[in-house]
Design an enzyme around this catalytic site. Structure first.
Site, PDB file in Angstrom:
ATOM      1  CG  ASP A   1       3.013   8.451  -7.017  1.00  0.00           C
ATOM      2  OD1 ASP A   1       2.013   8.083  -7.330  1.00  0.00           O
ATOM      3  OD2 ASP A   1       3.232   8.371  -5.683  1.00  0.00           O
ATOM      4  CB  THR A  51      -0.998   0.063   1.314  1.00  0.00           C
ATOM      5  OG1 THR A  51       0.197   0.192   2.410  1.00  0.00           O
ATOM      6  CG2 THR A  51      -1.588  -1.232   1.305  1.00  0.00           C
ATOM      7  CB  SER A  52      -0.145   4.713   0.166  1.00  0.00           C
ATOM      8  OG  SER A  52       0.343   5.971   0.194  1.00  0.00           O
ATOM      9  CB  SER A  53       2.443   4.985   4.029  1.00  0.00           C
ATOM     10  OG  SER A  53       2.251   6.208   3.662  1.00  0.00           O
ATOM     11  N   GLY A  75       6.613   1.519   2.195  1.00  0.00           N
ATOM     12  CA  GLY A  75       8.102   1.621   2.089  1.00  0.00           C
ATOM     13  C   GLY A  75       8.552   1.180   0.668  1.00  0.00           C
ATOM     14  CE  LYS A  76       4.114   1.172  -3.314  1.00  0.00           C
ATOM     15  NZ  LYS A  76       3.695   1.621  -2.090  1.00  0.00           N
ATOM     16  CB  THR A  77       9.601   5.375  -2.553  1.00  0.00           C
ATOM     17  OG1 THR A  77       8.025   5.687  -3.106  1.00  0.00           O
ATOM     18  CG2 THR A  77      10.367   6.400  -3.315  1.00  0.00           C
TER      19      THR A  77
HETATM   20  N1  LIG Z   1      11.742   0.334   6.605  1.00  0.00           N
HETATM   21  C1  LIG Z   1      11.163   1.373   6.931  1.00  0.00           C
HETATM   22  N2  LIG Z   1      11.478   1.575   8.356  1.00  0.00           N
HETATM   23  C2  LIG Z   1      10.702   2.840   8.970  1.00  0.00           C
HETATM   24  N3  LIG Z   1      10.177   3.725   8.258  1.00  0.00           N
HETATM   25  C3  LIG Z   1      10.195   3.480   6.679  1.00  0.00           C
HETATM   26  C4  LIG Z   1      10.449   2.318   6.245  1.00  0.00           C
HETATM   27  N4  LIG Z   1      10.292   2.556   4.939  1.00  0.00           N
HETATM   28  C5  LIG Z   1       9.557   3.742   4.688  1.00  0.00           C
HETATM   29  N5  LIG Z   1       9.571   4.306   5.861  1.00  0.00           N
HETATM   30  C6  LIG Z   1       8.772   5.570   5.941  1.00  0.00           C
HETATM   31  O1  LIG Z   1       7.579   5.561   5.406  1.00  0.00           O
HETATM   32  C7  LIG Z   1       7.133   6.470   4.797  1.00  0.00           C
HETATM   33  C8  LIG Z   1       6.601   6.069   3.678  1.00  0.00           C
HETATM   34  O2  LIG Z   1       7.831   5.534   2.860  1.00  0.00           O
HETATM   35  P1  LIG Z   1       7.964   5.227   1.273  1.00  0.00           P
HETATM   36  O3  LIG Z   1       7.799   6.637   0.528  1.00  0.00           O
HETATM   37  O4  LIG Z   1       9.060   4.429   0.777  1.00  0.00           O
HETATM   38  O5  LIG Z   1       6.325   4.500   0.931  1.00  0.00           O
HETATM   39  P2  LIG Z   1       5.802   4.263  -0.306  1.00  0.00           P
HETATM   40  O6  LIG Z   1       5.205   2.748  -0.128  1.00  0.00           O
HETATM   41  O7  LIG Z   1       6.684   4.390  -1.508  1.00  0.00           O
HETATM   42  O8  LIG Z   1       4.395   5.053  -0.258  1.00  0.00           O
HETATM   43  P3  LIG Z   1       3.645   5.814  -1.654  1.00  0.00           P
HETATM   44  O9  LIG Z   1       3.174   4.609  -2.281  1.00  0.00           O
HETATM   45  O10 LIG Z   1       2.768   6.524  -0.944  1.00  0.00           O
HETATM   46  O11 LIG Z   1       4.450   6.560  -2.209  1.00  0.00           O
HETATM   47  C9  LIG Z   1       8.500   7.451   4.649  1.00  0.00           C
HETATM   48  O12 LIG Z   1       8.345   8.515   5.733  1.00  0.00           O
HETATM   49  C10 LIG Z   1       9.612   6.411   5.156  1.00  0.00           C
HETATM   50  O13 LIG Z   1      10.768   7.227   5.730  1.00  0.00           O
END
Ligand SMILES: Nc1ncnc2c1ncn2[C@@H]1O[C@H](COP(=O)(O)OP(=O)(O)OP(=O)(O)O)[C@@H](O)[C@H]1O
Length: 195
Positions: free
Chosen positions: A38, A12-14, A16-18
């Protein structure tokens, strides 16, 4: 030409994928191109999406799927094209409707896809949304059931206990092992209902 490997981060969003993608790009052993939905929309189609949103501002929830869905198919086709051209890709997207999931499967079934589940608890997702401030609170939860309905992964990463760097290293370990990636091939198209 050997097809490029597709590392598909499902989360999901957030989740940690990015952050994982960034770590994968930072290492020097295997080169990857990071393709995020995105960046694809906001970068390549920024003016176009702006034009549509400005001209039809009052009806953004309306028939915009007429143009959004073909753009998403183009995103998947771009992944396929890059793989055919031999480029390794880290894919960062949210597959939260059956139609999109089926399109993705249909286009990429014959390609080498390493399917990675990127997970963390709902509580942690909300905590991250509040911290980052650039995502609607509750967005991740609204995607949760659809995104995590897959029961087959080549690798599952809990980002609540693993750092992005540790996650990237676990992915690299699998690639180095040269084992076959089977999870994606075991997935079936979903019967399309209300999404
Ligand atoms: N392994 C981890 N441990 C702790 N915090 C993390 C971890 N991975 C990501 N985060 C934190 O969670 C938040 C979201 O991370 P990230 O942008 O990588 O998610 P995402 O899945 O790509 O979200 P989106 O799809 O909304 O772009 C960021 O603030 C990041 O610092």
């Amino acid at each position: 030409m050997k097809p490029g490997l597709i590392v598909f981060l499902n989360g999901t969003s957030s989740s940690g994928k990015t952050s994982i993608s960034t770590e994968l790009l930072n290492q020097n052993e295997i080169s990857f191109y990071h393709l995020s939905i995105d960046d694809f929309f906001n970068g390549l189609f920024h003016d176009y999406i702006n034009f549509i949103n400005t001209k039809y501002a009052e009806d953004v929830q309306g028939p915009t799927h007429i143009i959004i869905e073909p753009l998403i198919t183009l995103f998947y086709s771009t992944i396929k094209f890059m793989s055919v051209m031999g480029t390794n890709i880290v894919v960062d997207t949210v597959n939260d409707t059956d139609e999109r999931f089926n399109t993705f499967l249909g286009l990429l079934m014959d390609h080498p896809v390493l399917l990675v589940g990127v997970t963390c608890s709902k509580e942690e997702l909300i905590r991250r949304e509040k911290l980052r401030g650039d995502r609607e609170i509750g967005l991740a939860i609204s995607q949760y059931d659809k995104v995590y309905c897959l029961n087959e992964y080549d690798l599952e990463l809990n980002t609540e206990t693993l750092s992005p760097d540790e996650c990237a290293n676990l992915i690299l370990n699998i690639i180095r092992s040269n084992r076959e990636y089977s999870a994606f091939k075991k997935l079936n198209k979903r019967s399309v209902g209300v999404s």
